[in-house]
Design an enzyme around this catalytic site. Sequence first.
Site, PDB file in Angstrom:
ATOM      1  N   MET A  14       0.301  36.162  71.380  1.00 28.08           N
ATOM      2  CA  MET A  14       1.284  37.016  72.054  1.00 28.08           C
ATOM      3  C   MET A  14       2.017  36.202  73.130  1.00 28.08           C
ATOM      4  O   MET A  14       2.576  36.750  74.069  1.00 28.08           O
ATOM      5  CB  MET A  14       0.597  38.233  72.668  1.00 28.08           C
ATOM      6  CG  MET A  14      -0.017  39.132  71.596  1.00 28.08           C
ATOM      7  SD  MET A  14      -0.229  40.829  72.103  1.00 28.08           S
ATOM      8  CE  MET A  14      -1.334  40.649  73.482  1.00 28.08           C
ATOM      9  N   LEU A  17       1.137  31.047  76.540  1.00 27.78           N
ATOM     10  CA  LEU A  17       0.128  30.114  76.030  1.00 27.78           C
ATOM     11  C   LEU A  17      -0.534  29.317  77.147  1.00 27.78           C
ATOM     12  O   LEU A  17       0.128  28.886  78.088  1.00 27.78           O
ATOM     13  CB  LEU A  17       0.764  29.138  75.031  1.00 27.78           C
ATOM     14  CG  LEU A  17       1.406  29.752  73.788  1.00 27.78           C
ATOM     15  CD1 LEU A  17       1.741  28.644  72.785  1.00 27.78           C
ATOM     16  CD2 LEU A  17       0.540  30.798  73.128  1.00 27.78           C
ATOM     17  N   HIS A  18      -1.838  29.159  77.027  1.00 29.91           N
ATOM     18  CA  HIS A  18      -2.616  28.358  77.967  1.00 29.91           C
ATOM     19  C   HIS A  18      -3.483  27.399  77.152  1.00 29.91           C
ATOM     20  O   HIS A  18      -3.383  27.372  75.906  1.00 29.91           O
ATOM     21  CB  HIS A  18      -3.454  29.262  78.884  1.00 29.91           C
ATOM     22  CG  HIS A  18      -4.240  30.296  78.150  1.00 29.91           C
ATOM     23  ND1 HIS A  18      -5.273  29.982  77.304  1.00 29.91           N
ATOM     24  CD2 HIS A  18      -4.115  31.649  78.104  1.00 29.91           C
ATOM     25  CE1 HIS A  18      -5.776  31.091  76.792  1.00 29.91           C
ATOM     26  NE2 HIS A  18      -5.087  32.124  77.253  1.00 29.91           N
ATOM     27  N   HIS A  21      -5.187  28.702  73.981  1.00 29.73           N
ATOM     28  CA  HIS A  21      -4.358  28.778  72.767  1.00 29.73           C
ATOM     29  C   HIS A  21      -4.145  27.392  72.183  1.00 29.73           C
ATOM     30  O   HIS A  21      -4.160  27.203  70.967  1.00 29.73           O
ATOM     31  CB  HIS A  21      -2.972  29.344  73.092  1.00 29.73           C
ATOM     32  CG  HIS A  21      -2.958  30.760  73.530  1.00 29.73           C
ATOM     33  ND1 HIS A  21      -2.686  31.139  74.813  1.00 29.73           N
ATOM     34  CD2 HIS A  21      -3.177  31.897  72.837  1.00 29.73           C
ATOM     35  CE1 HIS A  21      -2.729  32.454  74.906  1.00 29.73           C
ATOM     36  NE2 HIS A  21      -3.028  32.945  73.727  1.00 29.73           N
ATOM     37  N   LYS A 132     -12.904  34.508  72.378  1.00 28.45           N
ATOM     38  CA  LYS A 132     -12.685  35.245  73.633  1.00 28.45           C
ATOM     39  C   LYS A 132     -12.575  36.749  73.343  1.00 28.45           C
ATOM     40  O   LYS A 132     -13.153  37.578  74.040  1.00 28.45           O
ATOM     41  CB  LYS A 132     -11.421  34.706  74.301  1.00 28.45           C
ATOM     42  CG  LYS A 132     -10.768  35.605  75.306  1.00 28.45           C
ATOM     43  CD  LYS A 132     -11.421  35.480  76.649  1.00 28.45           C
ATOM     44  CE  LYS A 132     -10.921  36.441  77.694  1.00 28.45           C
ATOM     45  NZ  LYS A 132      -9.687  37.105  77.485  1.00 28.45           N
ATOM     46  N   SER A 168      -7.302  33.322  80.022  1.00 27.79           N
ATOM     47  CA  SER A 168      -6.597  34.498  79.523  1.00 27.79           C
ATOM     48  C   SER A 168      -5.189  34.482  80.085  1.00 27.79           C
ATOM     49  O   SER A 168      -4.968  34.023  81.216  1.00 27.79           O
ATOM     50  CB  SER A 168      -7.318  35.766  79.990  1.00 27.79           C
ATOM     51  OG  SER A 168      -6.453  36.880  79.924  1.00 27.79           O
TER      52      SER A 168
HETATM   53  O1  PAF Z   1      -5.251  38.008  70.424  1.00 28.23           O
HETATM   54  C1  PAF Z   1      -4.028  38.197  70.470  1.00 28.23           C
HETATM   55  O2  PAF Z   1      -3.275  37.464  71.109  1.00 28.23           O
HETATM   56  C2  PAF Z   1      -3.434  39.376  69.734  1.00 28.23           C
HETATM   57  O3  PAF Z   1      -4.288  40.463  69.746  1.00 28.23           O
HETATM   58  C3  PAF Z   1      -2.987  39.037  68.294  1.00 28.23           C
HETATM   59  C4  PAF Z   1      -4.162  38.628  67.428  1.00 28.23           C
HETATM   60  C5  PAF Z   1      -1.961  37.916  68.315  1.00 28.23           C
HETATM   61  C6  PAF Z   1      -2.345  40.257  67.629  1.00 28.23           C
HETATM   62  O4  PAF Z   1      -1.241  40.705  68.347  1.00 28.23           O
END
Ligand code: PAF
Length: 262
Positions: A14, A17-18, A21, A132, A168
């Site tokens: 979503m 990004l950190h 990710h 996580k 997060s």
């Molecule tokens: O974990 C996430 O960032 C979201 O729940 C995902 C898997 C991209 C779905 O929107």
Amino acid sequence: MHEMKHPLAFVPTMGALHAGHQSLITLARTYAPHVAVSIFINPLQFENPDDLAKYPRDVSGDTEKAKAAGADYVWAPTVEEMYPAEPTIIPAGPIGNLYEGVHRTGHFDGVVTVVKRLFDLVQPEVAIFGEKDFQQLFLIRQLVHDLNLPITIVAAPLVREPDGLAMSSRNIRLAEAGRRSSLVISRALREASQATGFANQRGVLHQVLATEPGFTLDYAEIIDESNFQLATADTGAARAIIAGWVNGVRLLDNMPMQVANS
Ligand code: PAF
């Protein structure tokens, strides 16, 4: 969406990004020669409009970070592209109503619905999800199994800040004092992981968490990783899961627990 080459490993995100990710993207590269990252803030999984409004957004910064971590394709669809018509909601099933589901009604139906749609559009051979969001990972594995989707789901280990806080996208909303309060979560997990017996481990979690007045608990339990029910004498792999609030920010964390001698 550009044509994507296969075999393809896919990292749905979503945005915001950190390093957590980025570790998923790095891991993706070890599974396939081509890596795709999606950035889509899925309105269906936000039961709280305020949380949706405050969710950090930085598509160009995220695109750079994703590419630097090894993504070949970065795709940031609009809501209209993802949901051209009112989507049919895929129910996450009974496990989706436990823990996170108790506190976030409909959240996992939204997650499962968007992940299925992302899979349909991207058609990856492999998809990477972070541990996580442990309950999310469980439900996505269940989705792939139930619908017999030809996708291998890979779990990536949770990544922590040097002070122990689980990474997060919401952490940037913690003020300095909140950041200090939030450390009680990883401390509770570490101390519980030293204990033997699920009841003792659960006891340690609650005891440690109660020492921090800045933390409001939603739940702290020891679950069986195979079925997401409370761990029992038959449990082969157990995990402590915690969720709660600091400064109006909801935080999640988890850690494997000892099973021997339980
Ligand atoms: O974990 C996430 O960032 C979201 O729940 C995902 C898997 C991209 C779905 O929107």
